[in-house]
Design a protein around this motif. Structure first.
Motif, PDB file in Angstrom:
ATOM      1  N   ARG A 126       0.837  -1.198   0.000  1.00  0.00           N
ATOM      2  CA  ARG A 126       0.000   0.000   0.000  1.00  0.00           C
ATOM      3  C   ARG A 126       0.875   1.251   0.000  1.00  0.00           C
ATOM      4  O   ARG A 126       1.790   1.380   0.815  1.00  0.00           O
ATOM      5  N   THR A 127       0.588   2.156  -0.937  1.00  0.00           N
ATOM      6  CA  THR A 127       1.310   3.429  -1.004  1.00  0.00           C
ATOM      7  C   THR A 127       0.401   4.611  -0.688  1.00  0.00           C
ATOM      8  O   THR A 127       0.859   5.749  -0.634  1.00  0.00           O
ATOM      9  N   SER A 128      -0.885   4.353  -0.518  1.00  0.00           N
ATOM     10  CA  SER A 128      -1.823   5.374  -0.056  1.00  0.00           C
ATOM     11  C   SER A 128      -3.016   4.663   0.556  1.00  0.00           C
ATOM     12  O   SER A 128      -3.130   3.434   0.469  1.00  0.00           O
ATOM     13  N   ASP A 129      -3.893   5.416   1.174  1.00  0.00           N
ATOM     14  CA  ASP A 129      -5.074   4.829   1.812  1.00  0.00           C
ATOM     15  C   ASP A 129      -6.293   4.874   0.900  1.00  0.00           C
ATOM     16  O   ASP A 129      -7.431   4.773   1.370  1.00  0.00           O
ATOM     17  N   GLY A 140      -7.948   2.861  -0.819  1.00  0.00           N
ATOM     18  CA  GLY A 140      -8.505   1.533  -1.096  1.00  0.00           C
ATOM     19  C   GLY A 140      -7.645   0.724  -2.051  1.00  0.00           C
ATOM     20  O   GLY A 140      -6.415   0.726  -1.972  1.00  0.00           O
ATOM     21  N   GLY A 141      -8.315   0.033  -2.982  1.00  0.00           N
ATOM     22  CA  GLY A 141      -7.595  -0.781  -3.959  1.00  0.00           C
ATOM     23  C   GLY A 141      -6.756   0.027  -4.910  1.00  0.00           C
ATOM     24  O   GLY A 141      -5.827  -0.498  -5.533  1.00  0.00           O
ATOM     25  N   ARG A 142      -7.051   1.340  -5.035  1.00  0.00           N
ATOM     26  CA  ARG A 142      -6.273   2.206  -5.928  1.00  0.00           C
ATOM     27  C   ARG A 142      -5.002   2.719  -5.255  1.00  0.00           C
ATOM     28  O   ARG A 142      -4.236   3.459  -5.881  1.00  0.00           O
ATOM     29  N   GLY A 143      -4.787   2.310  -4.015  1.00  0.00           N
ATOM     30  CA  GLY A 143      -3.602   2.779  -3.303  1.00  0.00           C
ATOM     31  C   GLY A 143      -2.516   1.740  -3.181  1.00  0.00           C
ATOM     32  O   GLY A 143      -1.688   1.797  -2.271  1.00  0.00           O
ATOM     33  N   ILE A 144      -2.490   0.761  -4.105  1.00  0.00           N
ATOM     34  CA  ILE A 144      -1.520  -0.343  -4.047  1.00  0.00           C
ATOM     35  C   ILE A 144      -0.536  -0.227  -5.208  1.00  0.00           C
ATOM     36  O   ILE A 144      -0.928   0.125  -6.327  1.00  0.00           O
ATOM     37  N   THR A 145       0.725  -0.530  -4.924  1.00  0.00           N
ATOM     38  CA  THR A 145       1.781  -0.411  -5.931  1.00  0.00           C
ATOM     39  C   THR A 145       2.600  -1.700  -5.944  1.00  0.00           C
ATOM     40  O   THR A 145       2.707  -2.394  -4.931  1.00  0.00           O
ATOM     41  N   CYS A 146       3.164  -2.025  -7.104  1.00  0.00           N
ATOM     42  CA  CYS A 146       3.939  -3.257  -7.304  1.00  0.00           C
ATOM     43  C   CYS A 146       5.433  -2.962  -7.277  1.00  0.00           C
ATOM     44  O   CYS A 146       5.902  -1.979  -7.867  1.00  0.00           O
ATOM     45  N   PHE A 147       6.200  -3.818  -6.608  1.00  0.00           N
ATOM     46  CA  PHE A 147       7.656  -3.687  -6.519  1.00  0.00           C
ATOM     47  C   PHE A 147       8.299  -5.057  -6.744  1.00  0.00           C
ATOM     48  O   PHE A 147       7.720  -6.092  -6.411  1.00  0.00           O
ATOM     49  N   GLY A 197       5.251  -0.381 -12.978  1.00  0.00           N
ATOM     50  CA  GLY A 197       4.031   0.358 -13.259  1.00  0.00           C
ATOM     51  C   GLY A 197       3.991   1.664 -12.498  1.00  0.00           C
ATOM     52  O   GLY A 197       4.949   2.065 -11.828  1.00  0.00           O
ATOM     53  N   GLU A 198       2.851   2.319 -12.588  1.00  0.00           N
ATOM     54  CA  GLU A 198       2.688   3.598 -11.907  1.00  0.00           C
ATOM     55  C   GLU A 198       2.361   3.389 -10.428  1.00  0.00           C
ATOM     56  O   GLU A 198       1.864   2.326 -10.027  1.00  0.00           O
ATOM     57  N   VAL A 199       2.628   4.386  -9.628  1.00  0.00           N
ATOM     58  CA  VAL A 199       2.203   4.360  -8.237  1.00  0.00           C
ATOM     59  C   VAL A 199       0.679   4.278  -8.206  1.00  0.00           C
ATOM     60  O   VAL A 199      -0.014   5.040  -8.886  1.00  0.00           O
ATOM     61  N   GLY A 200       0.150   3.311  -7.449  1.00  0.00           N
ATOM     62  CA  GLY A 200      -1.290   3.121  -7.371  1.00  0.00           C
ATOM     63  C   GLY A 200      -1.862   2.175  -8.414  1.00  0.00           C
ATOM     64  O   GLY A 200      -3.068   1.917  -8.424  1.00  0.00           O
ATOM     65  N   GLN A 201      -1.007   1.628  -9.289  1.00  0.00           N
ATOM     66  CA  GLN A 201      -1.478   0.727 -10.347  1.00  0.00           C
ATOM     67  C   GLN A 201      -1.414  -0.738  -9.934  1.00  0.00           C
ATOM     68  O   GLN A 201      -1.754  -1.631 -10.711  1.00  0.00           O
ATOM     69  N   GLY A 202      -1.010  -0.998  -8.700  1.00  0.00           N
ATOM     70  CA  GLY A 202      -0.749  -2.372  -8.275  1.00  0.00           C
ATOM     71  C   GLY A 202      -1.943  -3.298  -8.341  1.00  0.00           C
ATOM     72  O   GLY A 202      -1.802  -4.468  -8.704  1.00  0.00           O
ATOM     73  N   MET A 203      -3.127  -2.796  -8.002  1.00  0.00           N
ATOM     74  CA  MET A 203      -4.301  -3.668  -8.035  1.00  0.00           C
ATOM     75  C   MET A 203      -4.593  -4.123  -9.462  1.00  0.00           C
ATOM     76  O   MET A 203      -4.892  -5.301  -9.703  1.00  0.00           O
TER      77      MET A 203
END
Length: 387
Positions: free
Chosen positions: A177-180, A182-189, A231-237
């Motif tokens: 999670r990179t923000s709160d 919801g599902g749009r606040g997840i990022t992949c590393f 990907g972009e920040v928040g694109q993880g979901m």
């Protein structure tokens, strides 16, 4: 008895033949001993994955320009099925590794692809897919593992659960999670295995798939450079769900292979076992049971091949992937159960492999999204088209 395969090219046919050779030469002699030795979770068949990588079997569905095999997804899935008919843990590991490479291949920058994919796809490196958490399994959006920006990139803190290859992988495709939002606040590393602060729990003691080591993964302010963000920040979901569509097909193919292995064992036993002066296969009740098992395996294969062909054609396949996962894993559970019934008391002993197939089948209805979640995915997609 090998199942009938449907290959779109002569190369695909050759790949199946090569896979069968590797299965007979390398996997079949090692599977029983390794699965027994791995029951405590410390033995891991890493050399098997290295051999599959050297043969090019870990890179099949990826483009040649990225270091892949450039094969249709339906070819790759039939390779996974073939492996599963001999060693389910390795087939699941093959599917998981493909899942870990997908985000970089599909969402990574050209620089990331050139830097990371050659070793990922060659088998020189083995990956782990770190998505699930103790309290965030089916509900991915509730994950609490968090990545915080630092002067040098990111620091990840949290805990992942049920992670295949944990403690043995070279990299961890991690969702945080990179923000709160919801599902749009997840990022992949992509987190290297030697990153500071990355530790592992005790191997889970499972009822099956002992060769597939599963542990919790702990992130204690693990530093990750920004060029390891995919990907972009928040694109993880979006990345995670896209990968899971393909991953569900991998599990569907593996489950079909497992069911095929159980059917083969049951058919051989029924033909050889004598009772009342004749083969037990001559009893119509048992012969019909074998016929139903064959129908279940064939149906499972048809569902995953249909979804794979949609994927290969560039068409939407998410609903069909969920159907394939649901049908194939339920078939695996049913066929392995019936295989034990065919063998009778012998099937309940470790002297025959069907008891292992049975134990391995159950988890297929759980991971990559439970079959209840698959029904949710299917029904929502169906209703979306009429509302």
């Amino acid at each position: 008895m090998p199942a009938t395969r449907l290959m779109p090219t002569e190369i695909g046919d050759d790949l199946i033949d090569m896979t069968r050779t590797i299965c007979d030469r390398v996997l079949r002699p090692a599977v029983d001993e390794t699965e027994r030795a791995a029951e405590g979770g410390e033995v891991f068949p890493r050399e098997i994955f290295a051999e599959l990588g050297e043969a090019g079997l870990l890179s099949l569905p990826y483009p040649e320009e990225l270091g892949g095999g450039g094969q249709a997804y339906e070819v790759y899935l039939q390779v996974v099925e073939e492996i599963a008919s001999v060693w389910m843990s390795v087939a699941v590991g093959t599917s998981v590794h493909g899942l870990t490479c997908y985000p970089v291949a599909a969402f990574g920058t050209p620089e990331q692809q050139q830097r990371m994919l050659p070793e990922m796809l060659s088998g020189a490196q083995l990956g782990a897919y770190a998505l699930s958490e103790p309290l965030a399994g089916s509900d991915v959006g509730s994950m609490t593992t968090r990545a915080t920006r630092t002067d040098d990139g990111w620091a990840i803190r949290g805990r992942k659960a049920w992670i295949s290859h944990a403690g043995h992988a070279d990299f961890y495709t991690t969702f945080a999670r990179t923000s709160d939002d919801g599902g749009r606040g997840i990022t992949c590393f992509v987190v290297p295995a030697d990153a500071a602060g990355l530790t592992f729990g005790t191997p889970e003691r499972k009822m099956g798939l002992h060769g597939d080591t599963v542990r919790e993964v702990y992130y204690e302010d693990v530093p990750v450079a920004d060029d390891h963000r995919v990907g972009e920040v928040g694109q993880g979901m979006t990345i995670a769900l896209s990968a899971l569509d393909a991953g569900r097909l991998g599990i569907a193919a593996a489950s079909t292979g497992l069911a095929q292995g159980a059917l083969d064992a049951a058919t051989r036993y029924a033909a050889e076992r004598q009772q009342f002066g004749r083969s037990i296969a001559d009893n119509q009740g048992l012969a019909f049971l074998l016929a139903d098992m064959e129908a279940a395996v064939t149906s499972a294969r048809a569902t995953y091949l249909h979804a794979a062909r949609l994927r290969d054609a560039g068409r939407a396949f998410g609903r069909q992937a969920a159907v394939a996962k649901l049908v194939a894993t339920d078939a695996a559970m049913r066929v392995t159960t019936d295989a034990i019934q065919v063998l009778g008391g012998a099937g309940y002993t470790a002297d025959f492999p069907v008891e292992r197939y049975f134990r391995e089948a159950k988890v297929t209805q759980i991971f990559e999204g439970t079959n209840q979640i698959q029904r949710l995915v299917i029904s929502r997609d169906l209703l979306r088209s009429v509302r």
